[in-house]
Design a protein around this motif. Structure first.
Motif, PDB file in Angstrom:
ATOM      1  N   LEU A  47       0.816  -1.214   0.000  1.00  0.00           N
ATOM      2  CA  LEU A  47       0.000   0.000   0.000  1.00  0.00           C
ATOM      3  C   LEU A  47       0.850   1.264   0.000  1.00  0.00           C
ATOM      4  O   LEU A  47       0.330   2.355  -0.195  1.00  0.00           O
ATOM      5  CB  LEU A  47      -0.974  -0.037   1.180  1.00  0.00           C
ATOM      6  N   VAL A  78       0.312  -1.360  -4.966  1.00  0.00           N
ATOM      7  CA  VAL A  78      -0.987  -1.712  -5.557  1.00  0.00           C
ATOM      8  C   VAL A  78      -1.339  -0.633  -6.579  1.00  0.00           C
ATOM      9  O   VAL A  78      -1.039   0.551  -6.369  1.00  0.00           O
ATOM     10  CB  VAL A  78      -2.076  -1.716  -4.455  1.00  0.00           C
ATOM     11  N   GLY A  91      -5.875  -8.932   2.057  1.00  0.00           N
ATOM     12  CA  GLY A  91      -5.181  -8.017   2.966  1.00  0.00           C
ATOM     13  C   GLY A  91      -4.761  -8.727   4.242  1.00  0.00           C
ATOM     14  O   GLY A  91      -5.343  -9.738   4.633  1.00  0.00           O
ATOM     15  N   ASN A  96      -4.772  -2.506   6.202  1.00  0.00           N
ATOM     16  CA  ASN A  96      -4.650  -2.903   4.775  1.00  0.00           C
ATOM     17  C   ASN A  96      -6.035  -2.999   4.163  1.00  0.00           C
ATOM     18  O   ASN A  96      -6.273  -2.510   3.048  1.00  0.00           O
ATOM     19  CB  ASN A  96      -4.034  -4.296   4.611  1.00  0.00           C
ATOM     20  N   LEU A 100      -7.588  -0.785   1.190  1.00  0.00           N
ATOM     21  CA  LEU A 100      -7.937  -1.442  -0.080  1.00  0.00           C
ATOM     22  C   LEU A 100      -9.392  -1.160  -0.448  1.00  0.00           C
ATOM     23  O   LEU A 100      -9.710  -0.913  -1.614  1.00  0.00           O
ATOM     24  CB  LEU A 100      -7.709  -2.960   0.021  1.00  0.00           C
ATOM     25  N   VAL A 113     -11.983  -7.820  -1.893  1.00  0.00           N
ATOM     26  CA  VAL A 113     -11.038  -7.627  -0.783  1.00  0.00           C
ATOM     27  C   VAL A 113     -11.425  -8.552   0.380  1.00  0.00           C
ATOM     28  O   VAL A 113     -12.556  -8.483   0.881  1.00  0.00           O
ATOM     29  CB  VAL A 113     -11.019  -6.150  -0.324  1.00  0.00           C
TER      30      VAL A 113
END
Ligand code: 4NP
Length: 161
Positions: A47, A78, A91, A96, A100, A113
């Motif tokens: 990230l 990403v 994640g 995270n 996301l 996700v």
């Protein structure tokens, strides 16, 4: 011949030098052991772009190598296209996952996700702890959780057809 229906899985952590490259390699080995390499496309990303182009953290590589995993991934952040290219974006912790979900271009992509530890079968963990500022036991704990969670991921989300 390359299969068009490959399951594409992206593992994501903060820096893409400890947890997610280890997850990618552990999953790759488990998929290989199951004789199913041609069914999967595996990758990992971070990230933040702070470590872009770097090899995985030397401590993580050393701990993983002792278990027979050779991590060769180079860190990358990403990107927008990842949300379309991958079927599942995994994640490692709350931060995270929330980042996301914020980055996901739409609802369909947001639904991709998932949380790594939701696939644990034996280990009791609600996240994969960041080992970066800790000691050796943190890296071993990450590998223990990831081995368990990858086995669960392969079994639950990608059963052999
Ligand atoms: P990872 O660990 O997210 O598992 O790759 C980290 C690596 C680097 C940093 C933080 C966590 N960092 O702040 O540079």
């Amino acid at each position: 011949m390359e299969r068009a229906d490959k399951k594409k899985i992206l593992f994501v952590c903060l820096g893409n030098i400890c947890r997610s490259p280890a997850a990618e390699e552990i999953m790759r080995r488990q998929v290989e052991a199951a004789g199913r390499s041609d069914e999967f496309l595996l990758d990992s990303a971070g990230l933040i772009d702070y470590h872009q182009g770097e090899e995985a953290d030397a401590r993580m590589r050393a701990h993983a190598a002792r278990r027979g995993y050779h991590i060769t991934h180079l860190s990358r952040p990403v990107c927008y296209e990842d949300f379309f290219s991958f079927d599942l974006i995994v994640g490692m912790d709350d931060r995270n996952i929330s980042r996301l979900r914020d980055l996901a271009p739409g609802l369909e992509e947001e639904r991709k996700v998932v949380r790594m530890t939701d696939y644990c079968r034996i280990k009791v963990a609600d996240h994969v702890p960041d080992p970066y500022y800790g000691g050796a036991s943190g890296f071993e704990n990450v590998l223990d959780i990831l081995e368990d969670a990858c086995a669960g991921l392969l079994e639950r989300c990608c059963p052999a057809s």
